[in-house]
Motif scaffolding. Structure first.
Motif, mmCIF file in Angstrom:
data_model
loop_
_atom_site.group_PDB
_atom_site.id
_atom_site.type_symbol
_atom_site.label_atom_id
_atom_site.label_comp_id
_atom_site.label_asym_id
_atom_site.label_seq_id
_atom_site.Cartn_x
_atom_site.Cartn_y
_atom_site.Cartn_z
ATOM 1 N N SER A 198 -4.091 11.290 -1.971
ATOM 2 C CA SER A 198 -3.001 11.056 -2.917
ATOM 3 C C SER A 198 -2.350 9.691 -2.686
ATOM 4 C CB SER A 198 -1.957 12.160 -2.818
ATOM 5 O OG SER A 198 -1.244 12.064 -1.597
ATOM 6 N N LEU A 199 -2.610 9.092 -1.541
ATOM 7 C CA LEU A 199 -2.050 7.772 -1.236
ATOM 8 C C LEU A 199 -2.906 6.675 -1.849
ATOM 9 C CD1 LEU A 199 -1.283 8.185 2.573
ATOM 10 C CD2 LEU A 199 0.322 8.387 0.681
ATOM 11 N N ASP A 200 -2.278 5.569 -2.137
ATOM 12 C CA ASP A 200 -2.989 4.396 -2.619
ATOM 13 C C ASP A 200 -3.975 3.955 -1.538
ATOM 14 O OD1 ASP A 200 -3.498 1.474 -2.995
ATOM 15 O OD2 ASP A 200 -2.121 1.736 -4.677
ATOM 16 N N GLU A 201 -5.102 3.426 -1.960
ATOM 17 C CA GLU A 201 -6.173 3.022 -1.032
ATOM 18 C C GLU A 201 -5.677 2.076 0.056
ATOM 19 O OE1 GLU A 201 -9.657 -0.142 -1.410
ATOM 20 O OE2 GLU A 201 -9.879 1.503 -2.837
ATOM 21 N N VAL A 235 -5.322 1.673 5.933
ATOM 22 C CA VAL A 235 -4.580 1.211 7.110
ATOM 23 C C VAL A 235 -4.192 2.394 7.997
ATOM 24 C CG1 VAL A 235 -2.441 0.097 7.862
ATOM 25 C CG2 VAL A 235 -3.778 -0.918 6.035
ATOM 26 N N LEU A 236 -3.714 3.486 7.382
ATOM 27 C CA LEU A 236 -3.344 4.673 8.170
ATOM 28 C C LEU A 236 -4.555 5.253 8.887
ATOM 29 C CD1 LEU A 236 -0.916 6.453 5.677
ATOM 30 C CD2 LEU A 236 -0.305 5.466 7.894
ATOM 31 N N LEU A 237 -5.682 5.309 8.210
ATOM 32 C CA LEU A 237 -6.889 5.857 8.821
ATOM 33 C C LEU A 237 -7.363 4.989 9.991
ATOM 34 C CD1 LEU A 237 -9.180 7.971 8.772
ATOM 35 C CD2 LEU A 237 -10.409 6.405 7.299
ATOM 36 N N LEU A 238 -7.361 3.683 9.799
ATOM 37 C CA LEU A 238 -7.798 2.792 10.878
ATOM 38 C C LEU A 238 -6.854 2.875 12.082
ATOM 39 C CD1 LEU A 238 -8.884 -0.337 8.808
ATOM 40 C CD2 LEU A 238 -10.387 1.209 10.074
ATOM 41 N N TYR A 239 -5.558 2.981 11.813
ATOM 42 C CA TYR A 239 -4.577 3.004 12.893
ATOM 43 C C TYR A 239 -4.539 4.353 13.606
ATOM 44 C CZ TYR A 239 -0.165 2.156 15.339
ATOM 45 O OH TYR A 239 0.804 2.000 16.299
ATOM 46 N N TYR A 240 -4.344 5.421 12.843
ATOM 47 C CA TYR A 240 -4.188 6.740 13.452
ATOM 48 C C TYR A 240 -5.517 7.447 13.690
ATOM 49 C CZ TYR A 240 0.802 6.326 12.675
ATOM 50 O OH TYR A 240 2.099 5.893 12.706
ATOM 51 N N GLY A 241 -6.418 7.323 12.756
ATOM 52 C CA GLY A 241 -7.686 8.046 12.866
ATOM 53 C C GLY A 241 -8.683 7.388 13.800
ATOM 54 N N GLU A 242 -8.706 6.053 13.778
ATOM 55 C CA GLU A 242 -9.714 5.337 14.563
ATOM 56 C C GLU A 242 -9.143 4.604 15.759
ATOM 57 O OE1 GLU A 242 -12.904 5.844 14.046
ATOM 58 O OE2 GLU A 242 -12.235 7.200 12.479
ATOM 59 N N GLY A 243 -7.821 4.532 15.870
ATOM 60 C CA GLY A 243 -7.189 3.954 17.042
ATOM 61 C C GLY A 243 -7.222 2.435 17.124
ATOM 62 N N THR A 284 1.671 -7.746 7.179
ATOM 63 C CA THR A 284 1.243 -6.960 6.025
ATOM 64 C C THR A 284 0.743 -5.598 6.483
ATOM 65 O OG1 THR A 284 0.616 -8.987 4.863
ATOM 66 C CG2 THR A 284 -0.287 -6.929 4.007
ATOM 67 N N VAL A 285 -0.021 -5.590 7.570
ATOM 68 C CA VAL A 285 -0.513 -4.326 8.128
ATOM 69 C C VAL A 285 0.671 -3.461 8.544
ATOM 70 C CG1 VAL A 285 -1.838 -3.250 9.992
ATOM 71 C CG2 VAL A 285 -2.721 -5.304 8.864
ATOM 72 N N LYS A 286 1.631 -4.051 9.227
ATOM 73 C CA LYS A 286 2.809 -3.295 9.675
ATOM 74 C C LYS A 286 3.576 -2.710 8.488
ATOM 75 C CE LYS A 286 3.483 -5.972 13.899
ATOM 76 N NZ LYS A 286 4.333 -6.974 14.567
ATOM 77 N N SER A 287 3.754 -3.502 7.438
ATOM 78 C CA SER A 287 4.501 -2.990 6.291
ATOM 79 C C SER A 287 3.711 -1.902 5.565
ATOM 80 C CB SER A 287 4.898 -4.117 5.332
ATOM 81 O OG SER A 287 3.768 -4.693 4.720
ATOM 82 N N ARG A 288 2.384 -2.041 5.496
ATOM 83 C CA ARG A 288 1.571 -1.000 4.861
ATOM 84 C C ARG A 288 1.569 0.283 5.697
ATOM 85 N NH1 ARG A 288 -3.585 -3.935 1.916
ATOM 86 N NH2 ARG A 288 -2.296 -5.202 0.525
ATOM 87 N N LEU A 289 1.587 0.128 7.011
ATOM 88 C CA LEU A 289 1.703 1.310 7.874
ATOM 89 C C LEU A 289 3.028 2.018 7.617
ATOM 90 C CD1 LEU A 289 0.329 0.213 11.370
ATOM 91 C CD2 LEU A 289 -0.432 2.175 10.029
ATOM 92 N N SER A 290 4.101 1.248 7.577
ATOM 93 C CA SER A 290 5.420 1.823 7.363
ATOM 94 C C SER A 290 5.520 2.492 5.990
ATOM 95 C CB SER A 290 6.478 0.730 7.495
ATOM 96 O OG SER A 290 7.748 1.243 7.226
ATOM 97 N N ARG A 291 5.095 1.784 4.958
ATOM 98 C CA ARG A 291 5.152 2.355 3.607
ATOM 99 C C ARG A 291 4.209 3.550 3.476
ATOM 100 N NH1 ARG A 291 4.974 -3.488 1.222
ATOM 101 N NH2 ARG A 291 7.181 -3.994 1.328
ATOM 102 N N GLY A 292 3.039 3.431 4.074
ATOM 103 C CA GLY A 292 2.078 4.531 4.030
ATOM 104 C C GLY A 292 2.626 5.780 4.698
#
Length: 169
Positions: free
Chosen positions: A114-117, A122-130, A146-154
């Motif tokens: 349901s989230l924008d790609e 970014v969430l998958l790479l950070y949380y799922g893949e470490g 940009t990564v930090k803001s996408r993590l926060s918004r995501g």
């Protein structure tokens, strides 16, 4: 892992196969963040493996194999998206996949989808893949901020969707 990469660089095909097997789940998760269609996922992974095998001599440092492989995969996913957009002027609805074995995994996948790609990846790479923020920035060719803001918004969007879904129980 670095030992296997060095063996693969010296031409050992079994070492390359072992590296790919060890990365298979990560590649699937990342491709799944781009596509819901299993054929597109399989195409992206297959193209990635072929390209990685042919380009292995170009890998400069063995310790960056995983990052290098994921970058190839992301590029392949983007290529498939571009190709599909050119080929199909009408909107395509994703195929209905097989029912999830576990309801929790299915719910999580629905929330992620349901989230924008740009947030989902970014969430998958950070949380799922470490991956670290700096690694994600390098993989996606963007600034760390940009990564930090996408993590926060995501995270915020995920939390909002999650709260909305739980309110209906």
């Amino acid at each position: 892992m670095e030992y296997l990469v060095r063996k693969a660089l010296k031409g050992d095909p079994n070492a390359f196969v072992e590296l790919i097997e060890g990365s298979r789940q990560s590649m699937y998760k990342i491709a799944r963040s781009y596509f819901s269609n299993e054929d597109d996922i399989a195409d992206a992974i297959q193209d990635t493996i072929e390209t990685a095998y042919r380009s292995l001599p170009n890998l400069k440092r063995a310790e960056y194999f995983r990052t290098w492989l994921i970058r190839i995969l992301i590029n392949k996913c983007i290529d498939i998206i571009r190709k599909n957009r050119k080929e199909s002027p009408v909107e395509i609805f994703p195929d209905q996949g097989a029912p999830c074995a576990e309801l929790k995994n299915c719910e999580f996948e629905e929330l992620m989808c349901s989230l924008d790609e740009k947030y989902r990846t970014v969430l998958l790479l950070y949380y799922g893949e470490g991956f670290k923020v700096s690694e994600i920035a390098q993989l996606l060719d963007m600034e760390e901020n940009t990564v930090k803001s996408r993590l926060s918004r995501g995270r915020s969007k995920f939390r909002a969707v999650w709260s909305g879904q739980n309110a209906s129980f």
